[in-house]
Design a protein around this motif. Structure first.
Motif, mmCIF file in Angstrom:
data_model
loop_
_atom_site.group_PDB
_atom_site.id
_atom_site.type_symbol
_atom_site.label_atom_id
_atom_site.label_comp_id
_atom_site.label_asym_id
_atom_site.label_seq_id
_atom_site.Cartn_x
_atom_site.Cartn_y
_atom_site.Cartn_z
ATOM 1 N N ARG A 74 0.829 -1.211 0.000
ATOM 2 C CA ARG A 74 0.000 0.000 0.000
ATOM 3 C C ARG A 74 0.866 1.264 0.000
ATOM 4 N NH1 ARG A 74 -5.262 -1.110 0.219
ATOM 5 N NH2 ARG A 74 -6.001 -2.990 1.251
ATOM 6 N N ILE A 134 -11.813 -5.991 -4.738
ATOM 7 C CA ILE A 134 -13.003 -6.773 -4.380
ATOM 8 C C ILE A 134 -14.132 -5.848 -3.931
ATOM 9 C CG2 ILE A 134 -11.627 -8.784 -3.696
ATOM 10 C CD1 ILE A 134 -12.535 -8.060 -0.749
ATOM 11 N N ASP A 135 -13.800 -4.579 -3.618
ATOM 12 C CA ASP A 135 -14.832 -3.655 -3.115
ATOM 13 C C ASP A 135 -15.729 -3.104 -4.227
ATOM 14 O OD1 ASP A 135 -13.554 -4.069 -0.753
ATOM 15 O OD2 ASP A 135 -12.861 -2.019 -0.472
ATOM 16 N N GLU A 230 -17.960 -4.108 6.583
ATOM 17 C CA GLU A 230 -17.069 -3.716 7.689
ATOM 18 C C GLU A 230 -17.133 -2.213 7.983
ATOM 19 O OE1 GLU A 230 -12.945 -4.427 6.647
ATOM 20 O OE2 GLU A 230 -13.291 -3.702 4.631
HETATM 21 O O1 F6P Z 1 -8.592 -4.152 -1.003
HETATM 22 C C1 F6P Z 1 -9.764 -3.726 -0.426
HETATM 23 C C2 F6P Z 1 -9.856 -4.255 0.979
HETATM 24 O O2 F6P Z 1 -9.932 -5.663 0.964
HETATM 25 C C3 F6P Z 1 -11.008 -3.669 1.763
HETATM 26 O O3 F6P Z 1 -12.212 -4.338 1.554
HETATM 27 C C4 F6P Z 1 -10.504 -3.789 3.189
HETATM 28 O O4 F6P Z 1 -11.084 -2.777 3.983
HETATM 29 C C5 F6P Z 1 -9.035 -3.567 3.043
HETATM 30 O O5 F6P Z 1 -8.706 -3.910 1.716
HETATM 31 C C6 F6P Z 1 -8.177 -4.378 3.983
HETATM 32 O O6 F6P Z 1 -6.858 -4.020 3.783
HETATM 33 P P1 F6P Z 1 -5.574 -4.761 4.357
HETATM 34 O O7 F6P Z 1 -5.428 -6.048 3.617
HETATM 35 O O8 F6P Z 1 -4.482 -3.825 4.081
HETATM 36 O O9 F6P Z 1 -5.846 -4.994 5.802
#
Ligand code: F6P
Length: 374
Positions: A74, A134-135, A230
């Motif tokens: 990220r 996926i969102d 979430e």
């Molecule tokens: O990529 C989107 C997502 O899966 C969201 O649905 C979720 O809130 C987030 O990434 C979780 O991120 P990480 O894997 O960095 O905890």
């Protein structure tokens, strides 16, 4: 002369990334005299010039694999963790681009990646993007790859908790990914026959959710399935958030804006446990034994569905054609059955939320699904 394309995957991984990498590279190498350099772990690899030359062998057998052969992170070009500090590494990235004589940098990612790509476009690089997550919340595209596979996973999970909820006469709260946008919770909830669906777009009242559960009990149904995104919030929490957002917009100094941003970040960080609280609250309000199932990263894993493989391949292959034609500066978006370029300026910083009058919401309400809002 061969075109040199840099390619990276950034943000949370999702099924279909490998299919997209394969699609663009196979089409580009096979038809348009392109050479691809794959940068490792998103913008981090670009900053440190960690790359591999992509050849036919690397592309073989990856169509059906989840995850990404390039790795992801990220990290943002302008906020890169270096030596324990966050540093702006835009110049280092521009150097990498020039050192490798890239003609275009192709970034596969979600909302954050679109913003980072625009940042690099403004820094003078030729950049293009493909929408994944996926969102399904990337602006200006009907759909993102990764979504269909996650939808299948989440729906199957909701299907499975039905039998145990029925056997024990329990309430089962199923937490589904989707931080700001409720597409996945909405569609899997509808497909899986959830009794209540809670979305970030529709603030809820726990008492209203409890009322739906009690009404089912009165109708002789002693179990309930609650599908919760979430990022879903109570009405009270949403008032707090909206106030903070408004204060941030009105703030007259950078310092004030930064302070409110930190408050917002803290709110979202602490909000992570809200489905646990909701489960306890529902047990208290209804007297019905309640359990929580958090689907978590299982939704991002596994082999991509046929729909995602086909979509990612189509986006990748058409992207190769677009790059061969000299295109850059855009995200390739899905509009109906077409793939069309949309300028990054129109995409970055915007989110595709579920509209309140969306047919899926209308349909759910018509079949008696609650949203905790009345
Ligand atoms: O990529 C989107 C997502 O899966 C969201 O649905 C979720 O809130 C987030 O990434 C979780 O991120 P990480 O894997 O960095 O905890």
């Amino acid at each position: 002369m061969a075109k040199h394309i840099g390619i990276l995957t950034s943000g949370g991984d999702c099924p279909g990334l490998n299919a997209a990498i394969r699609g663009v590279c196979k089409a580009g190498i096979g038809n348009f005299d392109m050479q691809f350099l794959g940068f490792k772990n998103g913008f981090n690899g670009l900053c440190h010039d960690r790359h591999v030359k992509i050849d036919g062998d690397m592309l073989s057998g990856i169509l059906t694999d989840g995850g990404t052969i390039l790795g992801t992170s990220r990290d943002k070009p302008h906020r890169m963790p270096i030596g324990g500090k966050m540093r702006d590494m835009t110049d280092a990235i521009v150097d990498t681009y020039e050192r490798n004589h890239l003609d275009v940098l192709l970034c596969l990612g979600g909302g954050g990646t679109q913003k980072n790509a625009l940042h690099l476009k403004k820094a003078g690089l030729n950049v293009a993007t493909l929408p994944k997550t996926i969102d399904n919340d990337v602006a200006e595209t009907d759909i993102t790859f990764g979504y269909d596979t996650a939808l299948n996973t989440a729906t199957e999970a909701i299907d499975k908790v039905h039998s145990t909820a029925t056997s024990h006469s329990r309430v089962i709260v199923v937490e589904i990914m989707g931080h700001r946008a409720g597409w996945l919770a909405l569609e899997s909830g509808l497909a899986g026959g959830a009794d209540v669906i809670l979305l970030p777009e529709i603030p809820y009242d726990p008492e209203s959710v409890a009322e739906s559960i009690r009404n089912r009990g009165k109708a002789g149904k002693h179990f309930s399935i609650i599908a919760v995104a979430e990022g879903a919030m109570t009405k009270e929490q949403s008032v707090t958030i909206n106030q903070l957002v408004a204060e941030k917009e009105a703030a007259d100094s950078k310092k004030k804006k930064e302070a409110i941003s930190q408050e917002l970040t803290a709110f979202h960080r602490d909000h992570v446990n809200h489905t646990q609280d909701l489960t306890r609250t529902l047990e208290k309000l209804t007297g019905c034994e309640s359990r929580l199932t958090i689907l978590g990263h299982i939704q991002r894993g596994g082999t991509p569905s046929p729909t995602d493989r086909a979509l990612a391949t189509k986006l990748g292959a058409i992207c190769a054609q677009y790059l061969a034609d000299g295109g850059n500066g855009d995200m390739l978006a899905v509009k109906g059955s077409e793939i069309v370029p949309v300028p990054l300026e129109k995409v970055a910083g915007n989110k595709k939320l579920v509209p309140l009058d969306h047919p899926l919401i209308k349909a759910a309400r018509l079949v008696g699904t609650g949203f905790g809002d009345c």
